[in-house]
Design a protein around this motif. Structure first.
Motif, PDB file in Angstrom:
ATOM      1  N   UNK A 142      -0.338  55.942  46.055  1.00 52.06           N
ATOM      2  CA  UNK A 142       0.180  54.596  46.312  1.00 52.06           C
ATOM      3  C   UNK A 142       0.306  53.798  45.016  1.00 52.06           C
ATOM      4  N   UNK A 143      -0.737  53.852  44.181  1.00 45.50           N
ATOM      5  CA  UNK A 143      -0.718  53.093  42.928  1.00 45.50           C
ATOM      6  C   UNK A 143       0.382  53.593  42.004  1.00 45.50           C
ATOM      7  N   UNK A 144       0.567  54.899  41.978  1.00 47.52           N
ATOM      8  CA  UNK A 144       1.621  55.476  41.143  1.00 47.52           C
ATOM      9  C   UNK A 144       3.005  55.018  41.571  1.00 47.52           C
ATOM     10  N   UNK A 256      -4.333  41.983  49.041  1.00 46.68           N
ATOM     11  CA  UNK A 256      -3.319  42.557  48.159  1.00 46.68           C
ATOM     12  C   UNK A 256      -2.699  43.855  48.581  1.00 46.68           C
ATOM     13  N   UNK A 257      -3.374  44.607  49.440  1.00 44.75           N
ATOM     14  CA  UNK A 257      -2.971  45.994  49.665  1.00 44.75           C
ATOM     15  C   UNK A 257      -1.621  46.128  50.376  1.00 44.75           C
ATOM     16  N   UNK A 258      -1.246  45.149  51.182  1.00 46.75           N
ATOM     17  CA  UNK A 258       0.042  45.202  51.888  1.00 46.75           C
ATOM     18  C   UNK A 258       1.013  44.132  51.396  1.00 46.75           C
ATOM     19  N   UNK A 259       0.749  43.603  50.213  1.00 47.21           N
ATOM     20  CA  UNK A 259       1.596  42.539  49.679  1.00 47.21           C
ATOM     21  C   UNK A 259       2.975  43.062  49.291  1.00 47.21           C
ATOM     22  N   UNK A 267      -2.340  45.983  41.419  1.00 45.68           N
ATOM     23  CA  UNK A 267      -3.671  45.643  40.928  1.00 45.68           C
ATOM     24  C   UNK A 267      -4.727  45.941  41.991  1.00 45.68           C
ATOM     25  N   UNK A 268      -4.414  45.671  43.272  1.00 48.66           N
ATOM     26  CA  UNK A 268      -5.348  45.959  44.366  1.00 48.66           C
ATOM     27  C   UNK A 268      -5.511  47.463  44.566  1.00 48.66           C
ATOM     28  N   UNK A 269      -4.407  48.192  44.542  1.00 49.97           N
ATOM     29  CA  UNK A 269      -4.480  49.648  44.703  1.00 49.97           C
ATOM     30  C   UNK A 269      -5.220  50.299  43.540  1.00 49.97           C
ATOM     31  N   UNK A 270      -4.960  49.819  42.347  1.00 52.84           N
ATOM     32  CA  UNK A 270      -5.587  50.375  41.159  1.00 52.84           C
ATOM     33  C   UNK A 270      -7.091  50.088  41.151  1.00 52.84           C
ATOM     34  N   UNK A 271      -7.490  48.874  41.530  1.00 54.11           N
ATOM     35  CA  UNK A 271      -8.913  48.543  41.624  1.00 54.11           C
ATOM     36  C   UNK A 271      -9.588  49.425  42.670  1.00 54.11           C
TER      37      UNK A 271
END
Length: 352
Positions: A142-144, A256-259, A267-271
């Protein structure tokens, strides 16, 4: 000192007794569900009021408040070493401590004793490394993908293009938080300020903080941009009414995850990915290191920039603040500052 002809309220013994009584009273309150609920409702009423008072100020009023407190205490401590001023200095310090402690507990301190979020989730299983590995693979992907939509600087490192839009998106997303978990009144606006202490904060390991006296969220503006959106979401989760650090992380994750905003979502996925890897690393170092090697080229650039920033700002100041922050967290029914298992626990149970 002859206190027979001195009004009781003007004696050091009186104010020392009041301070001790406050410690006992708020300790009793912290053990009562009724009073915990009372302070929770009180905060829901007053948070937007406080934000309206201070949000229009272009700089951090809370930081200025802390500076003035520091000057006041420094002057009084210096006066303690002067025999002719010692009694008045001790008297002023005791009155000051009473006011600050009472205000802090009324506005914020009792919020640490709220019913934990984990008890509101349908599943309450303990963290499981194998499940964490599956989730880490999910957030690596997801982050990628999200990172492809984000902006970069000339060195190919993640950069925020519209911070005001980011803040507005956080306000918008907070209104979509699941009611069965986040039973709080929504914020009409959020008060986010760059900390006046950003340069010092870079050497402390502190990315942001919430000021309960002014309801402002401060963040270190010198941080790598990949960290800042989640930091702002985290601090505004405190504004929403979540005092525990890992619960504020979880609320920031939900925010943040569904923003639709790629800066906030990445930033949320990476954290989330980094938190899972920290947890996994203690049990399976090889898996965690292998997953890091699978970062996309853009994510590797962000990680390298973050690491270089942290290395260049390492020092004893970070050790000191890390130790004191650890003590503060543990004194308020929280895990230490370097422990992420509660956040991972919330994450795994929520995803389940």
């Amino acid at each position: 000192m002859d206190t027979k002809n001195v009004p009781l309220i003007k004696t050091k013994r009186f104010w020392a007794g009041i301070l001790l009584a406050q410690f006992i009273l708020f300790y009793i309150f912290s053990k009562s569900e009724y009073w915990i609920s009372f302070f929770d409702k009180l905060y829901d009423v007053q948070k937007n009021f406080h934000i309206r008072i201070f949000s229009w100020i272009p700089f951090s009023a809370g930081d200025l408040f802390y500076i003035l407190i520091g000057i006041f205490l420094l002057v009084q401590i210096m006066n303690i070493f002067r025999k002719n001023r010692r009694k008045k200095a001790l008297f002023r310090i005791l009155i000051f401590l009473n006011i600050i402690y009472f205000t802090y507990q009324i506005f914020w301190g009792m919020m640490y004793f709220q019913n934990p979020i984990i008890k509101k989730l349908a599943s309450q299983d303990k963290p499981n490394v194998e499940k964490a590995k599956l989730l880490a693979l999910k957030y690596l992907k997801k982050a990628g993908e999200t990172r492809k939509s984000a902006s970069e600087d000339k060195n190919g490192v993640f950069v925020i293009k519209n911070r005001e839009g980011l803040v507005q998106e956080i306000i918008r997303r907070q209104s979509f938080l699941p009611n069965q978990i986040i039973s709080k009144n929504t914020l009409t606006k959020i008060s986010v300020k760059e900390s006046l202490f950003s340069n010092i904060m870079s050497y402390t390991g502190i990315s942001g903080y919430y000021n309960p006296f002014t309801a402002e969220s401060q963040f270190n503006s010198n941080l790598p941009h990949s960290i800042i959106p989640f930091t702002i979401a985290h601090e505004t989760s405190h504004q929403l009414g979540f005092a525990r650090e890992q619960e504020a992380n979880f609320v920031a994750y939900l925010t943040g995850i569904n923003s639709d905003n790629p800066e906030l979502r990445y930033s949320a996925e990476y954290f989330t990915l980094k938190s899972l890897l920290r947890y996994i690393y203690t049990e399976d170092k090889i898996f965690a290191e292998n997953l890091i090697r699978q970062y996309s080229p853009a994510m590797k650039r962000d990680r390298a920039y973050e690491r270089n920033f942290m290395i260049s700002h390492e020092g004893r100041l970070e050790d000191f603040f890390g130790f004191t922050n650890d003590l503060f967290l543990k004194s308020n029914r929280q895990e230490g500052s370097v422990t992420y298992s509660y956040f991972v626990n919330l994450l795994l149970n929520y995803e389940k």
